[in-house]
Design an enzyme around this catalytic site. Structure first.
Site, PDB file in Angstrom:
ATOM      1  N   HIS A  62       0.873  -1.182   0.000  1.00 24.91           N
ATOM      2  CA  HIS A  62       0.000   0.000   0.000  1.00 24.91           C
ATOM      3  C   HIS A  62       0.903   1.224   0.000  1.00 24.91           C
ATOM      4  O   HIS A  62       1.542   1.531   1.004  1.00 24.91           O
ATOM      5  CB  HIS A  62      -0.902  -0.003   1.236  1.00 24.91           C
ATOM      6  N   HIS A 231      -2.916 -12.428   1.222  1.00 27.04           N
ATOM      7  CA  HIS A 231      -2.723 -12.545   2.678  1.00 27.04           C
ATOM      8  C   HIS A 231      -3.583 -13.595   3.396  1.00 27.04           C
ATOM      9  O   HIS A 231      -4.394 -13.279   4.262  1.00 27.04           O
ATOM     10  CB  HIS A 231      -2.873 -11.181   3.373  1.00 27.04           C
ATOM     11  N   ASP A 304       1.966  -6.917   2.480  1.00 29.03           N
ATOM     12  CA  ASP A 304       0.799  -6.139   2.913  1.00 29.03           C
ATOM     13  C   ASP A 304       1.257  -4.911   3.714  1.00 29.03           C
ATOM     14  O   ASP A 304       0.637  -4.546   4.715  1.00 29.03           O
ATOM     15  CB  ASP A 304      -0.192  -6.981   3.719  1.00 29.03           C
TER      16      ASP A 304
HETATM   17  O1  DOR Z   1      -4.767  -4.365   7.375  1.00 31.27           O
HETATM   18  C1  DOR Z   1      -5.039  -3.987   6.248  1.00 31.27           C
HETATM   19  N1  DOR Z   1      -4.708  -2.758   5.844  1.00 31.27           N
HETATM   20  N2  DOR Z   1      -5.683  -4.808   5.405  1.00 31.27           N
HETATM   21  C2  DOR Z   1      -6.141  -4.385   4.217  1.00 31.27           C
HETATM   22  O2  DOR Z   1      -6.695  -5.157   3.502  1.00 31.27           O
HETATM   23  C3  DOR Z   1      -5.991  -2.978   3.822  1.00 31.27           C
HETATM   24  C4  DOR Z   1      -4.823  -2.387   4.478  1.00 31.27           C
HETATM   25  C5  DOR Z   1      -4.761  -0.891   4.352  1.00 31.27           C
HETATM   26  O3  DOR Z   1      -4.961  -0.382   3.260  1.00 31.27           O
HETATM   27  O4  DOR Z   1      -4.447  -0.233   5.333  1.00 31.27           O
END
Ligand code: DOR
Length: 430
Positions: A62, A231, A304
């Site tokens: 991200h 994940h 992730d």
């Molecule tokens: O923990 C998470 N954070 N899982 C996700 O699927 C999205 C991600 C986020 O964008 O912060």
């Protein structure tokens, strides 16, 4: 000053999909031009005592651009990636606006162009990641998008998911699914079990993930399409993937470092650093993720990496956003937990971080063998270096690190992207 014409990586143990051998590696103009003993170049990078491998590929980062630049930018996330040994990353589409049109894909690719690593982007499966209408996948695919996902949420509607799989199959792209049935997960903030009861926090059952894994395996069978599970976090999910693979379906999957390292007990102090989706699970689930990786049912380790600002992670546990950092820690956590824990060899870990994810994501110039004529996207890892993870958060703009204080083994010494050393002796070059 002109950049050096040739670079020699000297004294390393080469590990790639073809096996292991010792040798020096000579780079020129972005390519590997020679592999063998006693090579020298205009510049030398010390690889003695280290592993030289194709650079890591993260299928799940991200990077928060556009829209959440206070938490991360493509530039800062790429720097964290380079320091973690990655030569390529796949950006997730849950940005603001979401990456669901050719215009936003173009913007992200443009922002990524000057970065330390190759930035690829996923595209959303549905418009606005709202799960109602298919996004213009063909337009995004024509710009090079090879993986589509609504990550952050899963596609809830069965019929729409069937259509998406059929469409993706025709386009030759991969659908990746964040498996979470929202009717079971809405309003929850950790795994449902002993610890959620003890802490009085609303829990999300393992079945919220497993029902979607089950449905998507059925849809993959029905459509003949490829599906990649993101994940994975539960023992039941791993067992279903094993079953699907054994039945010959085109199913691949990934696991994140926190799901083979941490359990739901970490939430005992209500510290939102440990809040993540899917949530940290039980000791049995962690064991199943480790064996899933060891047996190869889980193909890839994907971070992730989910940066969140300190202010947002200071909210109470149930209100804080889910997610934790991963790019700079994945290799060391994998060596420490999976290799030293007796589950996998170092080579198997590198496979799960390099050529296996490269193949799943269609990253053609990454994960390649370390041999003449191949692109110089490489990592040099010192497997014997021990270090302690600190609270700094590294290159990320955020600080949500759940591993603070942990002693780990394995450190990235150099990262080379397109022939350019972007990390030298553990220091980013920008
Ligand atoms: O923990 C998470 N954070 N899982 C996700 O699927 C999205 C991600 C986020 O964008 O912060």
């Amino acid at each position: 000053m002109n950049p050096p014409r040739t670079i020699a990586l000297r004294g390393g143990r080469i590990v790639d999909a073809t096996g292991e051998r010792s040798g020096d590696v000579l780079l020129e103009d972005g390519e590997i031009v020679q592999v063998g003993p006693d090579l020298s170049g205009d510049e030398t990078l010390d690889a003695s005592g280290a592993i030289v491998a194709p650079g890591f590929v993260d299928l799940h980062a991200h990077l928060r651009q556009p829209g959440k630049e206070e938490a991360e930018t493509i530039e800062s996330g790429s720097r964290a990636a380079a320091l973690g040994g990655y030569t390529a990353v796949l950006a997730m589409p849950n940005t603001t606006p979401p990456i669901d049109t050719a215009a936003v894909v173009r913007e992200v690719l443009e922002l990524g162009r000057g970065s330390l690593v190759d930035v690829h982007t996923s595209g959303a499966i549905t418009v606005g990641r709202a799960g109602e209408q298919l996004a213009p996948m063909a337009e995004m695919a024509s710009l090079g998008v090879r993986v589509f996902t609504d990550d952050g949420t899963g596609v809830q509607d069965d019929r729409l998911m069937r259509r998406a799989l059929e469409y993706a199959s025709g386009l030759g792209v991969t659908l990746a699914q964040h498996c979470e049935v929202t009717s079971l997960s809405e309003g929850t903030c950790m795994h449902e079990g002993y610890w959620s009861s003890k802490l009085g926090l609303p829990g999300q059952p393992a079945e919220a993930e497993e029902l979607m894994v089950m449905r998507d395996i059925a849809l993959a069978r029905m459509t003949g399409a490829r599906i990649h599970f993101q994940h994975l976090s539960t023992a039941g999910s791993v067992a279903m993937v094993q079953g699907a693979r054994s039945a010959g379906l085109q199913v691949t999957s990934e696991a994140a470092p926190h799901h083979f390292t941490l359990t739901d007990e970490c939430c005992a102090d209500y510290d939102p650093t440990f809040k993540v989706h899917p949530p940290l699970r039980t000791t049995e689930d962690v064991a199943a993720i480790c064996s899933g990786l060891a047996e190869g049912w889980i193909d890839a380790i994907a971070t992730d990496h989910a940066p969140h600002t300190p202010e947002s992670k200071e909210l109470p546990f149930d209100q804080a956003p889910p997610g934790m950092l991963g790019l700079e820690y994945a290799l060391a956590l994998a060596f420490t937990e999976l290799v030293d824990g007796g589950h996998m060899s170092e080579t198997e870990v590198i496979a799960a971080m390099s050529w296996k994810p490269a193949a799943i994501g269609g990253f053609e110039s990454h994960g390649r063998p370390v041999s003449e004529g191949e692109p110089a996207n490489l990592v040099v890892v010192d497997p014997s270096q021990r270090w302690r993870i600190d609270a700094g958060g590294g290159a990320s703009r955020s600080r949500n690190v759940p591993y603070v204080g942990r002693e780990v083994r394995g450190k990235v010494r150099h990262t080379i992207v397109g022939g350019r050393p972007v990390v030298i002796n553990g220091e980013a070059q920008q």
